[in-house]
Structures are given as structure tokens and as C-alpha cells.
Design a protein around this motif. Structure first.
Motif, PDB file in Angstrom:
ATOM      1  N   ARG A 161      -2.207  24.642  17.728  1.00 11.38           N
ATOM      2  CA  ARG A 161      -1.112  24.599  18.704  1.00 11.38           C
ATOM      3  C   ARG A 161      -1.287  23.488  19.729  1.00 11.38           C
ATOM      4  O   ARG A 161      -0.370  23.236  20.516  1.00 11.38           O
ATOM      5  CB  ARG A 161      -1.034  25.947  19.448  1.00 11.38           C
ATOM      6  CG  ARG A 161      -0.810  27.146  18.571  1.00 11.38           C
ATOM      7  CD  ARG A 161       0.636  27.316  18.221  1.00 11.38           C
ATOM      8  NE  ARG A 161       1.456  27.659  19.372  1.00 11.38           N
ATOM      9  CZ  ARG A 161       2.719  28.056  19.282  1.00 11.38           C
ATOM     10  NH1 ARG A 161       3.294  28.164  18.108  1.00 11.38           N
ATOM     11  NH2 ARG A 161       3.414  28.330  20.374  1.00 11.38           N
ATOM     12  N   ASP A 162      -2.441  22.830  19.721  1.00  4.75           N
ATOM     13  CA  ASP A 162      -2.778  21.951  20.832  1.00  4.75           C
ATOM     14  C   ASP A 162      -2.658  20.455  20.554  1.00  4.75           C
ATOM     15  O   ASP A 162      -2.268  19.690  21.442  1.00  4.75           O
ATOM     16  CB  ASP A 162      -4.205  22.240  21.307  1.00  4.75           C
ATOM     17  CG  ASP A 162      -4.358  23.640  21.861  1.00  4.75           C
ATOM     18  OD1 ASP A 162      -3.397  24.129  22.473  1.00  4.75           O
ATOM     19  OD2 ASP A 162      -5.425  24.245  21.669  1.00  4.75           O
ATOM     20  N   THR A 163      -3.025  20.004  19.356  1.00  4.36           N
ATOM     21  CA  THR A 163      -3.023  18.563  19.093  1.00  4.36           C
ATOM     22  C   THR A 163      -1.603  18.005  19.190  1.00  4.36           C
ATOM     23  O   THR A 163      -0.702  18.501  18.517  1.00  4.36           O
ATOM     24  CB  THR A 163      -3.590  18.258  17.696  1.00  4.36           C
ATOM     25  OG1 THR A 163      -4.901  18.823  17.581  1.00  4.36           O
ATOM     26  CG2 THR A 163      -3.663  16.753  17.460  1.00  4.36           C
ATOM     27  N   PRO A 164      -1.373  17.002  20.020  1.00  6.45           N
ATOM     28  CA  PRO A 164      -0.015  16.452  20.172  1.00  6.45           C
ATOM     29  C   PRO A 164       0.529  15.894  18.863  1.00  6.45           C
ATOM     30  O   PRO A 164      -0.173  15.180  18.133  1.00  6.45           O
ATOM     31  CB  PRO A 164      -0.205  15.344  21.208  1.00  6.45           C
ATOM     32  CG  PRO A 164      -1.434  15.712  21.957  1.00  6.45           C
ATOM     33  CD  PRO A 164      -2.326  16.365  20.948  1.00  6.45           C
ATOM     34  N   ILE A 165       1.791  16.231  18.573  1.00  7.02           N
ATOM     35  CA  ILE A 165       2.483  15.741  17.385  1.00  7.02           C
ATOM     36  C   ILE A 165       3.710  14.960  17.839  1.00  7.02           C
ATOM     37  O   ILE A 165       4.553  15.490  18.558  1.00  7.02           O
ATOM     38  CB  ILE A 165       2.916  16.890  16.463  1.00  7.02           C
ATOM     39  CG1 ILE A 165       1.692  17.631  15.909  1.00  7.02           C
ATOM     40  CG2 ILE A 165       3.774  16.355  15.311  1.00  7.02           C
ATOM     41  CD1 ILE A 165       2.044  18.832  15.050  1.00  7.02           C
ATOM     42  N   ILE A 166       3.783  13.701  17.407  1.00 11.45           N
ATOM     43  CA  ILE A 166       4.942  12.859  17.699  1.00 11.45           C
ATOM     44  C   ILE A 166       5.622  12.510  16.383  1.00 11.45           C
ATOM     45  O   ILE A 166       4.980  11.986  15.467  1.00 11.45           O
ATOM     46  CB  ILE A 166       4.538  11.577  18.437  1.00 11.45           C
ATOM     47  CG1 ILE A 166       3.828  11.909  19.758  1.00 11.45           C
ATOM     48  CG2 ILE A 166       5.767  10.699  18.703  1.00 11.45           C
ATOM     49  CD1 ILE A 166       3.302  10.699  20.506  1.00 11.45           C
ATOM     50  N   ILE A 167       6.908  12.820  16.278  1.00 11.94           N
ATOM     51  CA  ILE A 167       7.686  12.444  15.108  1.00 11.94           C
ATOM     52  C   ILE A 167       8.166  11.010  15.274  1.00 11.94           C
ATOM     53  O   ILE A 167       8.697  10.638  16.325  1.00 11.94           O
ATOM     54  CB  ILE A 167       8.897  13.372  14.918  1.00 11.94           C
ATOM     55  CG1 ILE A 167       8.440  14.837  14.762  1.00 11.94           C
ATOM     56  CG2 ILE A 167       9.733  12.932  13.717  1.00 11.94           C
ATOM     57  CD1 ILE A 167       7.643  15.131  13.522  1.00 11.94           C
ATOM     58  N   GLN A 174      11.951  22.404  17.116  1.00 16.02           N
ATOM     59  CA  GLN A 174      11.800  23.803  16.728  1.00 16.02           C
ATOM     60  C   GLN A 174      10.563  24.011  15.869  1.00 16.02           C
ATOM     61  O   GLN A 174      10.022  25.125  15.819  1.00 16.02           O
ATOM     62  CB  GLN A 174      13.048  24.272  15.978  1.00 16.02           C
ATOM     63  CG  GLN A 174      14.255  24.456  16.887  1.00 16.02           C
ATOM     64  CD  GLN A 174      15.516  24.791  16.134  1.00 16.02           C
ATOM     65  OE1 GLN A 174      15.652  24.486  14.942  1.00 16.02           O
ATOM     66  NE2 GLN A 174      16.474  25.401  16.809  1.00 16.02           N
ATOM     67  N   SER A 175      10.120  22.946  15.223  1.00 17.68           N
ATOM     68  CA  SER A 175       8.884  23.002  14.438  1.00 17.68           C
ATOM     69  C   SER A 175       7.654  22.751  15.301  1.00 17.68           C
ATOM     70  O   SER A 175       6.548  22.630  14.787  1.00 17.68           O
ATOM     71  CB  SER A 175       8.935  21.969  13.301  1.00 17.68           C
ATOM     72  OG  SER A 175      10.045  22.202  12.460  1.00 17.68           O
ATOM     73  N   LEU A 176       7.874  22.652  16.610  1.00 16.99           N
ATOM     74  CA  LEU A 176       6.834  22.534  17.642  1.00 16.99           C
ATOM     75  C   LEU A 176       6.234  21.135  17.740  1.00 16.99           C
ATOM     76  O   LEU A 176       5.081  20.974  18.169  1.00 16.99           O
ATOM     77  CB  LEU A 176       5.729  23.582  17.446  1.00 16.99           C
ATOM     78  CG  LEU A 176       6.197  25.039  17.369  1.00 16.99           C
ATOM     79  CD1 LEU A 176       5.004  25.984  17.318  1.00 16.99           C
ATOM     80  CD2 LEU A 176       7.102  25.389  18.556  1.00 16.99           C
ATOM     81  N   ALA A 177       7.013  20.120  17.367  1.00 13.62           N
ATOM     82  CA  ALA A 177       6.605  18.750  17.691  1.00 13.62           C
ATOM     83  C   ALA A 177       6.688  18.556  19.201  1.00 13.62           C
ATOM     84  O   ALA A 177       7.492  19.191  19.881  1.00 13.62           O
ATOM     85  CB  ALA A 177       7.500  17.740  16.977  1.00 13.62           C
ATOM     86  N   ASP A 178       5.869  17.657  19.731  1.00 12.63           N
ATOM     87  CA  ASP A 178       5.846  17.412  21.173  1.00 12.63           C
ATOM     88  C   ASP A 178       6.789  16.297  21.604  1.00 12.63           C
ATOM     89  O   ASP A 178       7.242  16.281  22.750  1.00 12.63           O
ATOM     90  CB  ASP A 178       4.424  17.051  21.621  1.00 12.63           C
ATOM     91  CG  ASP A 178       3.466  18.211  21.464  1.00 12.63           C
ATOM     92  OD1 ASP A 178       3.623  19.196  22.192  1.00 12.63           O
ATOM     93  OD2 ASP A 178       2.578  18.127  20.603  1.00 12.63           O
ATOM     94  N   ASP A 179       7.080  15.376  20.699  1.00 14.48           N
ATOM     95  CA  ASP A 179       7.937  14.250  21.064  1.00 14.48           C
ATOM     96  C   ASP A 179       8.557  13.679  19.799  1.00 14.48           C
ATOM     97  O   ASP A 179       8.143  14.003  18.673  1.00 14.48           O
ATOM     98  CB  ASP A 179       7.132  13.176  21.807  1.00 14.48           C
ATOM     99  CG  ASP A 179       7.976  12.412  22.823  1.00 14.48           C
ATOM    100  OD1 ASP A 179       9.214  12.402  22.680  1.00 14.48           O
ATOM    101  OD2 ASP A 179       7.391  11.827  23.749  1.00 14.48           O
ATOM    102  N   TYR A 180       9.551  12.795  19.994  1.00 18.76           N
ATOM    103  CA  TYR A 180      10.324  12.262  18.866  1.00 18.76           C
ATOM    104  C   TYR A 180      10.749  10.840  19.199  1.00 18.76           C
ATOM    105  O   TYR A 180      11.365  10.598  20.242  1.00 18.76           O
ATOM    106  CB  TYR A 180      11.561  13.137  18.658  1.00 18.76           C
ATOM    107  CG  TYR A 180      12.284  12.966  17.336  1.00 18.76           C
ATOM    108  CD1 TYR A 180      12.270  13.970  16.378  1.00 18.76           C
ATOM    109  CD2 TYR A 180      13.015  11.824  17.056  1.00 18.76           C
ATOM    110  CE1 TYR A 180      12.954  13.838  15.173  1.00 18.76           C
ATOM    111  CE2 TYR A 180      13.693  11.664  15.853  1.00 18.76           C
ATOM    112  CZ  TYR A 180      13.658  12.685  14.917  1.00 18.76           C
ATOM    113  OH  TYR A 180      14.330  12.562  13.731  1.00 18.76           O
ATOM    114  N   LEU A 181      10.404   9.900  18.324  1.00 16.40           N
ATOM    115  CA  LEU A 181      10.798   8.504  18.484  1.00 16.40           C
ATOM    116  C   LEU A 181      11.628   8.073  17.278  1.00 16.40           C
ATOM    117  O   LEU A 181      11.237   8.316  16.132  1.00 16.40           O
ATOM    118  CB  LEU A 181       9.567   7.606  18.588  1.00 16.40           C
ATOM    119  CG  LEU A 181       8.990   7.363  19.987  1.00 16.40           C
ATOM    120  CD1 LEU A 181       7.673   6.601  19.871  1.00 16.40           C
ATOM    121  CD2 LEU A 181       9.966   6.577  20.842  1.00 16.40           C
TER     122      LEU A 181
END
Length: 226
Positions: free
Chosen positions: A71-77, A92-99
């Protein structure tokens, strides 16, 4: 700091790796979702960067599987898909950011730095417990309850709720929210903040008669028992 990148465009992957390594990150590229998930099992990373449209297992499904155990490691799409529906599915899939591609590598670096600062910043404000009506926020344990029931929030959802709860009744504009929660200025046409407000409302307000999260048209959003 180590980064695992899921990207099947060999040219972009190579350029991204060169840029990240020039900025003192260790970077490993994989080109399909199966390889990415195998690599996650073998080693630990500080960031995950995921393209969506990749072979075997797409980036959204990869994100979901990673979040099932981490749940902790940052995920950027990082994706060419720019529709709000694609962003909504990612968050909704719990990504932290989106570029959205194409993007400037410097912006990616700023967003990564912002996530790192938020994750490592100590809580230096006031009491560890915030109570608004039947909403309880335990800042020390980073847990949220409403009506005695614990509510599971993503990192960004928690940060947004905490921003509102620390100043109940104060109206925050989209620009203020982007600066305080994401540490950057979003472009004026972004829907990211609206997406997160909707996420919070579904989790915080949907099952309760008293609504806490409110919109003042033309001004912004605030949290108050009304």
C-alpha cells in the motif's frame, strides 16, 4: 532510490532511464506486466512507473496486484490515455499520480519528489486526534473512522481529507488543493481533484445522513458538519 518502470516503448524507456539515472536514481525497465510482477517479487523499489497499454498484463491490473500486498510504494501511471475515465480507473486502482504522454521528464521528477516529501514529512501539527461530528482522524496512526467504523483511504485521499479536517469550514480552491496535496500546480483542465473529491464523498459521506464534504460553486471545497 530505485525505480521500476513498466514501458514497452523501447525508445521512451531508454530515454527515461537515462534521465532518471542522470538525476541519481537507479532505474530498471521491463516491457510487459508479467515481468514487472516477477521483478516486484524479487526486489524492492522506491517508485513504480506504469504504462497502461503493455503486453500480457496491462498497467491497471499490475497496479491492482501490487496494491494487494503493497500500500505504500508510490505508483505513477504514465500513459497516452488522457480521458477522465482512464484516470478514474487508475486512481480507483490506488495509483498515486497520473501523467499523460507526452510529458516533460522534469515534471515527472517534480511529482516523484512531491510524493517523497509527503511520505517522509513528520506530523508537527496539534493534537493527534481530529473529531468532526462522528468523523475521527487519528493522525498518529493515519487511520480514519466514521460512526465507529474504520474507513480505508489511499495516501492521496487521506492527505486531502486531512487538509480539509485541519481547517473545518475553510474553503479550498482547486489551486490551493493541488499545491498543498500534490505540491504542484495542475493544468486548468484537469479533473484529478474532482475525481478525488468524489472518491472521498463515496467513502466518507455516502452511507451517512449528515454530509461533511461540501462544494461552494465557483470557490472550492470544504469540510463541515451541516
Amino acid at each position: 532510490m530505485k525505480i521500476l518502470v513498466l514501458e514497452d516503448d523501447a525508445v521512451l524507456a531508454a530515454e527515461l532511464r537515462k534521465f532518471l539515472e542522470a538525476n541519481h536514481y537507479q532505474c530498471k525497465n521491463v516491457y510487459d506486466g508479467e515481468l514487472f510482477l516477477k521483478e516486484v517479487q524479487k526486489d524492492t523499489y522506491d517508485y513504480y512507473l506504469l504504462d497502461i497499454n503493455v503486453p500480457k498484463i496491462d498497467g491497471i491490473e499490475v497496479c491492482k496486484r501490487v496494491r494487494a500486498t503493497d500500500r505504500d510504494t508510490p505508483i505513477i501511471i504514465i500513459s497516452a490515455y488522457g480521458d477522465i475515465s482512464d484516470k478514474r480507473e487508475a486512481f480507483q486502482s490506488l495509483a498515486d499520480d497520473y501523467l499523460v504522454k507526452p510529458f516533460q521528464f522534469e515534471e515527472l521528477l517534480m511529482r516523484m519528489d512531491a510524493l517523497k516529501r509527503r511520505k517522509s514529512a513528520p506530523d508537527i501539527s496539534g493534537s493527534d486526534i481530529i473529531r468532526i461530528a462522528d468523523l475521527v482522524i487519528d493522525r498518529n496512526g493515519q487511520k480514519v473512522y466514521r460512526g465507529g467504523k474504520e474507513i480505508s483511504l489511499t495516501v492521496k485521499e487521506y492527505m486531502l481529507l486531512l487538509l480539509f479536517a485541519e481547517s473545518p469550514g475553510r474553503i479550498f480552491s482547486k489551486q490551493q488543493i493541488s499545491e498543498k496535496v500534490w505540491d504542484i500546480n495542475f493544468s486548468t483542465n484537469t479533473n484529478t481533484i474532482e475525481v478525488y473529491i468524489n472518491f472521498l464523498r463515496k467513502k466518507i459521506d455516502k452511507d451517512f445522513d449528515v454530509k461533511l464534504i461540501h462544494t461552494r460553486s465557483g470557490f472550492g471545497y470544504y469540510l463541515k458538519a451541516e
